[in-house]
Design a protein around this motif. Structure first.
Motif, PDB file in Angstrom:
ATOM      1  N   ARG A  13       0.821  -1.211   0.000  1.00  0.00           N
ATOM      2  CA  ARG A  13       0.000   0.000   0.000  1.00  0.00           C
ATOM      3  C   ARG A  13       0.857   1.264   0.000  1.00  0.00           C
ATOM      4  O   ARG A  13       0.562   2.230  -0.691  1.00  0.00           O
ATOM      5  CB  ARG A  13      -0.920  -0.009   1.230  1.00  0.00           C
ATOM      6  CG  ARG A  13      -1.677   1.256   1.471  1.00  0.00           C
ATOM      7  CD  ARG A  13      -2.689   1.522   0.399  1.00  0.00           C
ATOM      8  NE  ARG A  13      -3.426   2.736   0.707  1.00  0.00           N
ATOM      9  CZ  ARG A  13      -4.423   3.182   0.012  1.00  0.00           C
ATOM     10  NH1 ARG A  13      -4.838   2.526  -1.041  1.00  0.00           N
ATOM     11  NH2 ARG A  13      -5.037   4.283   0.343  1.00  0.00           N
ATOM     12  N   ILE A  23      -5.030  -4.198  -3.237  1.00  0.00           N
ATOM     13  CA  ILE A  23      -4.836  -3.514  -1.956  1.00  0.00           C
ATOM     14  C   ILE A  23      -5.669  -2.230  -1.924  1.00  0.00           C
ATOM     15  O   ILE A  23      -6.273  -1.888  -0.911  1.00  0.00           O
ATOM     16  CB  ILE A  23      -3.342  -3.195  -1.706  1.00  0.00           C
ATOM     17  CG1 ILE A  23      -2.491  -4.458  -1.751  1.00  0.00           C
ATOM     18  CG2 ILE A  23      -3.156  -2.439  -0.400  1.00  0.00           C
ATOM     19  CD1 ILE A  23      -2.745  -5.467  -0.685  1.00  0.00           C
ATOM     20  N   GLY A  24      -5.733  -1.538  -3.044  1.00  0.00           N
ATOM     21  CA  GLY A  24      -6.565  -0.337  -3.128  1.00  0.00           C
ATOM     22  C   GLY A  24      -8.034  -0.654  -2.916  1.00  0.00           C
ATOM     23  O   GLY A  24      -8.752   0.091  -2.241  1.00  0.00           O
ATOM     24  N   PHE A  27      -8.606  -1.290   0.822  1.00  0.00           N
ATOM     25  CA  PHE A  27      -8.656  -0.052   1.594  1.00  0.00           C
ATOM     26  C   PHE A  27      -9.952   0.714   1.335  1.00  0.00           C
ATOM     27  O   PHE A  27     -10.502   1.330   2.247  1.00  0.00           O
ATOM     28  CB  PHE A  27      -7.432   0.817   1.295  1.00  0.00           C
ATOM     29  CG  PHE A  27      -6.260   0.497   2.174  1.00  0.00           C
ATOM     30  CD1 PHE A  27      -5.768   1.438   3.059  1.00  0.00           C
ATOM     31  CD2 PHE A  27      -5.647  -0.740   2.133  1.00  0.00           C
ATOM     32  CE1 PHE A  27      -4.691   1.154   3.883  1.00  0.00           C
ATOM     33  CE2 PHE A  27      -4.574  -1.041   2.944  1.00  0.00           C
ATOM     34  CZ  PHE A  27      -4.099  -0.089   3.823  1.00  0.00           C
TER      35      PHE A  27
END
Length: 94
Positions: A13, A23-24, A27
């Protein structure tokens, strides 16, 4: 709710080069669900061992935006019975 983030998730990240787009998405969902993103003190010490000093410094500065778990508890026998003993190396422990 709180989500404990793995060291590798933090590295991906906060790295200056995008290497994992999921990963985006993670989040985004954590933010949407209003989860607090929490890191373990061992993750911080592991990142401080990063070989590239420029990357290590950049990630270390960004770590300040995460909440850090205040207590560290060694797993007890009942927990280890449930999950087994996965630690084969220092990285496995963290």
């Amino acid at each position: 709710m709180r989500a404990l983030l793995d060291t590798n998730i933090i590295i991906h990240r906060e790295n200056k080069r995008v290497s994992n787009y999921s990963i985006g998405h993670l989040f985004r969902w954590l933010d949407k669900l209003k989860y607090d993103k929490v890191i373990h003190p061992y993750s911080i010490s592991e990142i401080k061992k990063y070989r590239d000093p420029e990357t290590q410094e950049a990630i270390s500065v960004k770590l300040e935006s995460y909440e850090v778990i205040k207590t560290i508890k060694e797993p007890d026998d009942s927990f280890l019975e449930l999950i087994g003993i996965p630690e084969k190396s220092q990285n496995d422990m963290i």
